[in-house]
Enzyme design. Structure first.
Site, short mmCIF file in Angstrom:
data_model
loop_
_atom_site.label_atom_id
_atom_site.label_comp_id
_atom_site.label_asym_id
_atom_site.label_seq_id
_atom_site.Cartn_x
_atom_site.Cartn_y
_atom_site.Cartn_z
N GLY A 44 4.56 8.14 2.00
CA GLY A 44 5.50 6.92 1.65
C GLY A 44 4.87 5.57 1.08
O GLY A 44 3.59 5.66 1.35
N LYS A 93 6.58 1.32 6.87
CA LYS A 93 6.14 2.73 6.06
C LYS A 93 7.37 3.39 5.86
O LYS A 93 8.00 4.10 6.75
CB LYS A 93 5.17 3.51 6.84
CG LYS A 93 4.73 4.56 6.13
CD LYS A 93 3.79 5.71 6.80
CE LYS A 93 2.37 4.89 7.06
NZ LYS A 93 1.52 5.68 7.57
N GLY A 100 0.63 -1.16 -0.33
CA GLY A 100 -0.05 -0.26 0.00
C GLY A 100 0.64 1.18 0.14
O GLY A 100 2.11 1.18 -0.16
N ASP A 106 -8.13 11.91 9.70
CA ASP A 106 -8.14 11.48 8.30
C ASP A 106 -8.89 10.17 8.23
O ASP A 106 -8.44 9.14 7.88
CB ASP A 106 -6.82 11.17 7.82
CG ASP A 106 -6.78 10.74 6.37
OD1 ASP A 106 -7.55 11.11 5.51
OD2 ASP A 106 -5.46 10.34 5.92
#
Length: 1090
Positions: free
Chosen positions: A204, A219, A199, A308
């Protein structure tokens, strides 16, 4: 075996027994000396597998092969030890970030000086910080030196280091360090086994990796990022403790920058919701929503805002309803720590799930997460994205809707209590939205009740068949009535406390809704005993609560339908006092009819409602009892199948429970844009009032009209062609006086000759009048009549007099002046006219004073720059000069400008009246107002074209960063225009948009949308740039509408010609706007320009 020297602290390599079984590869690497790259790793691997003694033997063998000799070689130095343990026991782990110290002695045994130098292999290691004091030097013969070794472990790692000491004429000696560190959040990147990409985050890529046998998600931060997002998310994870609904934070790496998180095998929730192969049960969907609320409640308790929330950041742990955890929150790239609302510099995050105040005002608060949670609930419960109704209209229209702050449409499949929660989350006022603590409490109660209902469906058959006792209408067993009723009362008391917490969700939401019915003021949760109402929670005893619309909860209605179809035998349900329709009939029926069997209850916090009895042995008995009760008290009979209407046939049994109702739904209608002028309160009022009687419908219509009128009065402004005729208040504006002196002098002459009504001036002798020139000889007979004919009768002037009247006044005055000039050429003598104070109208006689003295002759050829020449007729009358007085600057200027006026006017010395002063002041203010209007219009034009050029500069963008900065600049300017219009003009943006589109026949200000060249970006980046460009163009068009509207309010009508304004022709018949409007728009233009 290792031997020591006589001092007891020295290793003697010469006395170490040689072992011929040493690894040949290790011997080769040690003999080779200087190695790099993979050879170093191979040497470490082979070297550290041996014990400390074996390492020393291997080094001695390698050195002996380098310096072969029949006798044992005599070395020039001796070392106290060849391994640094830093005073740690074998197997003991060191702490991360703590300085470890050790010492080593070097003794010079050679015949001369010995030079040494320490170095680390490799020299630069990101995991440790190693220093030697001193790191090199010279040792004299027979002396020794002590070296201090300091090491700091920077992360969780296994330290395997080789320390080299180069001795002159003796080769290289190797020292070892073998230590394991304790666990910490700082990890060693070398221990990560990076796998495939799974993903991408906000800054990043995300990889699946292994760390010490544990599956983790790594990540990795992009090199192009400035690192601020990495630091922010890292701080968020450090502050958080472990929570079952938050992704576990394993650690991070410093070089390269990356975050190591718990790996969730299920992936994001987004791929499940829109995949037809996956179908979620109502229990699982509600449990997912509850897990998200628990995680967000934990974040808000720790003063952390997520900012978010979206299905892509919800990771699925398990899709089993029995699993303890179903969803975990992830991706804190935009999260921030704050205990209150604040304004941020930029707006990021997902477009569809962003709250209106974040999207338009960049205002971040806990309520912003609540709004995003409501949008996520729509997608979790119905598999429909927010604003899906705008898919057919395109991206640009959706961006405009988001700019206006419209909430997404709640699908009609969502009913009952959950619909009210979503409506409360979408409240226009962010201070009226519920918090996650109340949402969590409500969903906990709903989830527990739902799972208890489902478990009772599965176990009701076996439980009832094992205990064939009878029940009465009050729900108690005939054998032991006292023992069976106590759990019900206990459960009711416990769950009444939950009602108080659940009702807090809608207290703020319904505080402003004055038209709401009393039955919809709070979240109504009925007793779980009343199956026909479809409720999930018991209500308070003695308090009557009407049933909710669509059986209170669509989740319970689906379970209820499944129960009816799987168990067709109807059975009476226990009644709560709050659900009985008539108490008298209920009491009579309970005393006369026997009691059918009941379902045993578990000792849980929420009572299990009774369900149908599947036992075939009791069906005949139940049917007989049912007939008796129906015949005795039909009003009190409540079947478990009452959720469906009597005339509606039952629907077929479904294998999988759906979270939405099966009623046919019409195609969603796109809400009108006029919805912006009405708040969520009016929307909730309309939804609640639709369930009232016909008598309340009229009240609803009247209230709706009142709301619309009130909203329009507060936000709309219509463009009217008729202007007010009131006088414009005087205002000091610094402008040049040369442009309006002549009209003032003309009006002064007219008013001086027609102002006998208000002036009481007595005729005095000529000696009392001061003049800088001798008084002229009075004319003969008809001069008074001619002058009286030239006087124009004017009404009391006001500042709001039209330009047409002014032009007529000027034309008449010019005609009168021409007549006066012709009369003066024919008259032989000159006169002075002094108004008589006793006259009250134009027919009254004027006092004529003729001077008998003879004037001095003035040559017609002489001229003066200060005074005009006076024409002298043939009839010369003698006169004597009067005392000379100094002329004012205003009189001199009038004399220069009014050369065409009559000589008598130049020498008229009658004082100014009040009307003359008002005329001068009003005309001056009018001229200043016209000049202010023209300057403001010019300023707005400059702003318009400069901002238009800024939007067109998107074609020159070469980097994504520049595109974002330009879009933010356009958004800020649009926000400034909007705030200025609201502050000064009290206008909403919808009114400005409609008015500008009415006059702008082109429709758009930009004919072509500027596009950057695709060669400057890759494919994915170019798509992002285009999206940013489209959103910025929409916002820029709105800002241009605002500037265009302001210019329309300043239509120039003081000139008798047509003036083009941005390709729009304005007629000169338009009236001058009011002074207040011009001043307010001038303030707006000055603020925008600064």
């Amino acid at each position: 075996m290792i031997y020591t020297s006589s001092d007891g602290d020295w290793f003697n390599p010469n006395e170490i027994d040689q072992d011929t079984d040493c690894d040949e590869e290790l011997h080769h690497l040690l003999k080779f000396g200087i190695i790099e790259g993979k050879q170093i790793e191979s040497l470490k691997t082979l070297f550290f597998e041996q014990t400390i003694e074996d390492r020393t033997k291997s080094q001695y063998r390698a050195r002996h092969s380098i310096f072969p000799n029949e006798d044992q070689p005599k070395y020039s130095v001796q070392f106290s030890k060849y391994h640094f343990d830093f005073n740690l026991k074998e197997g003991e782990k060191c702490k991360v970030g703590v300085t470890l110290k050790d010492k080593i002695k070097i003794n010079s045994t050679g015949s001369g000086k010995t030079t040494f130098n320490f170095c680390n292999i490799p020299v630069h290691s990101p995991n440790i910080k190693l220093t030697f004091t001193p790191s090199g030097g010279v040792i004299k013969k027979g002396q020794s030196v002590e070296i201090l070794v300091e090491m700091v472990v920077l992360c969780t790692t296994r330290v395997r280091e080789l320390i080299a000491v180069d001795i002159a004429n003796s080769g290289r000696h190797l020292f070892t360090i073998k230590i394991d560190s304790k666990m910490s959040q700082v990890l060693d990147y070398k221990e990560l086994e990076i796998g495939n990409v799974i993903g991408g985050g906000g800054y990043g890529a995300i990889y699946k990796a292994k760390w010490r046998g544990l599956s983790v998600a790594v990540k990795v931060i992009s090199e192009l990022s400035d690192g601020s997002e990495f630091e922010k998310e890292l701080e968020m994870h450090k502050e958080l403790l472990h929570h079952p609904n938050i992704v576990h934070f394993v650690g991070f790496c410093v070089s390269p920058k990356c975050l190591v998180l718990e790996y969730i095998e299920g992936g994001s929730l987004d791929k499940y919701l829109h995949n037809p192969n996956y179908t979620f049960s109502p229990q699982l969907r509600l449990k997912m929503a509850n897990d998200i609320a628990k995680g967000m409640c934990f974040l808000h308790r720790n003063e952390i805002l997520h900012l978010d929330l979206k299905p892509q950041n919800f990771l699925v742990v398990s899709i089993s309803p029995e699993a303890p955890v179903s969803i975990k929150l992830a991706d804190f790239g935009l999260a921030t720590s704050s205990s209150r609302s604040f304004y941020g510099p930029t707006v990021e995050g997902s477009f569809l799930y962003m709250s209106p105040e974040v999207f338009t005002q960049k205002k971040f608060s806990r309520a912003a997460d609540v709004w995003s949670y409501g949008a996520c609930l729509i997608e979790i419960l119905t598999n429909k994205r927010p604003y899906q109704e705008y898919d057919q209209l395109g991206y640009l229209e959706l961006a405009r809707v988001r700019e206006e702050g419209l909430p997404p449409m709640i699908p009609p499949e969502i009913e009952g209590d959950l619909r009210k929660i979503i409506e409360a989350c979408f409240h226009r006022d962010h201070t009226k939205r519920p918090n996650f603590e109340n949402i969590e409490q409500f969903l906990d109660a709903m989830t527990d009740s739902l799972f208890n209902v489902q478990s009772s469906i599965d176990s009701s058959s076996s439980l009832i068949s094992s205990s064939p006792s009878t029940i009465n209408n009050n729900g108690s067993s005939s054998g032991s009535s006292s023992t069976s009723t106590s759990p019900i009362n206990t459960n009711n008391n416990n769950n009444n406390n939950n009602n108080n917490n659940i009702n807090n969700i809608n207290n703020n939401y319904n505080s402003n809704n004055s038209n709401n019915n009393s039955n919809n003021s709070n979240l109504i949760i009925q007793s779980a005993n009343n199956v026909s109402s479809g409720s999930l929670m018991p209500s308070s005893p003695g308090k009557t609560t009407p049933p909710l619309k669509h059986s209170g909860s669509f989740l319970f209605s689906r379970l209820q339908q499944q129960q009816q179809y799987q168990q067709p035998a109807p059975v009476l349900s226990s009644h709560h006092p709050s659900s009985s329709s008539s108490s008298s009939s209920s009491s009579s029926s309970s005393s006369s009819s026997p009691s059918p069997p009941t379902t045993p209850r578990k000792a849980t916090g929420v009572p299990i409602p009774p369900f149908s009895l599947p036992s075939s042995l009791l069906q005949q008995y139940q049917q007989n009892q049912l007939d008796k009760q129906l015949s005795s008290s039909p009003s009190n009979s409540s079947l478990t199948m009452s959720s469906s209407t009597p005339n509606q046939p039952p629907t077929p049994t479904q294998s999988n429970l759906n979270i939405v109702s099966t009623s046919p739904t019409s195609k969603p209608i796109v809400p009108l844009r006029t919805f912006l002028s009405s708040s969520n309160d009016s929307t909730c009022n309309n939804n609640n009032n639709n369930n009232n009687n016909n008598n309340n419908n009229n009240n609803n219509n009247n209230s709706n009209e009142t709301l619309v009128k009130t909203s329009r009065a507060m936000t709309d402004l219509t463009l009217s062609d008729t202007q007010k005729s009131g006088a414009v208040p005087s205002r000091s504006v610094t402008i040049s006086g040369s442009s309006f002196i002549k009209p003032i002098s003309i009006e002064n002459n007219n008013v001086n000759s027609n102002n006998n009504n208000n002036n009481n001036i007595e005729a005095t002798s000529p000696e009392k009048y001061n003049s800088h020139r001798p008084l002229p000889v009075l004319p003969t007979s008809n001069s008074s009549n001619n002058l009286n004919g030239s006087i124009i009768s004017t009404s009391n002037p006001s500042v709001s007099s039209s330009i047409s009247q002014m032009s007529q006044l000027i034309s008449k005055q010019q005609q009168s002046q021409q007549q006066q000039q012709q009369q003066q050429q024919n008259t032989p003598s000159r006169n002075v006219i002094i108004p008589n104070s006793s006259t009250a109208n134009s027919s009254s006689s004027n006092l004529n004073i003729t001077t008998p003295t003879r004037p001095k002759p003035i040559s017609s050829s002489t001229s003066s720059s200060s005074t005009p020449q006076l024409p002298i007729g043939g009839n010369q009358h003698s006169h004597r000069p009067l005392p000379i007085r100094a002329a004012s600057s205003f009189e001199i200027k009038n004399n220069h400008l009014n050369l065409s006026s009559s000589p008598g006017d130049l020498f008229s010395s009658s004082p100014s009246t009040f009307e003359i002063t008002m005329m001068e002041r009003d005309t001056e203010d009018l001229t200043k107002l016209i000049e202010l209007r023209s300057r403001t219009l010019k300023c707005l034009k400059v702003l318009y074209y400069s901002f238009l050029d800024s939007i067109k500069s998107f074609s020159e963008i070469k980097e994504l960063k520049d595109c974002i900065e330009l879009g933010q600049k356009i958004r800020n300017f649009k926000k400034d225009v909007e705030l200025q219009c609201i502050e000064h003009l009290k206008l909403g943006w919808e009114t400005i948009h409609d008015a500008s589109k009415k006059f702008n026949t082109n429709g758009k200000h930009l004919q072509t949308c500027p596009s950057p060249h695709p060669s400057n970006f890759d494919g994915e980046t170019y798509n992002k740039v285009v999206q940013f460009r489209d959103a910025a163009v929409i916002v820029g068009e709105s800002a241009l509408d605002g500037l265009f509207y302001l210019m329309l309010q300043l239509l120039p009508s003081h000139n008798n010609y047509r003036v083009p304004i941005l390709d729009i022709t304005v007629s000169s018949t338009d009236k001058i706007p009011e002074k207040d409007l011009i001043v307010k728009i001038a303030k707006i233009a000055r603020s925008l320009k600064s």
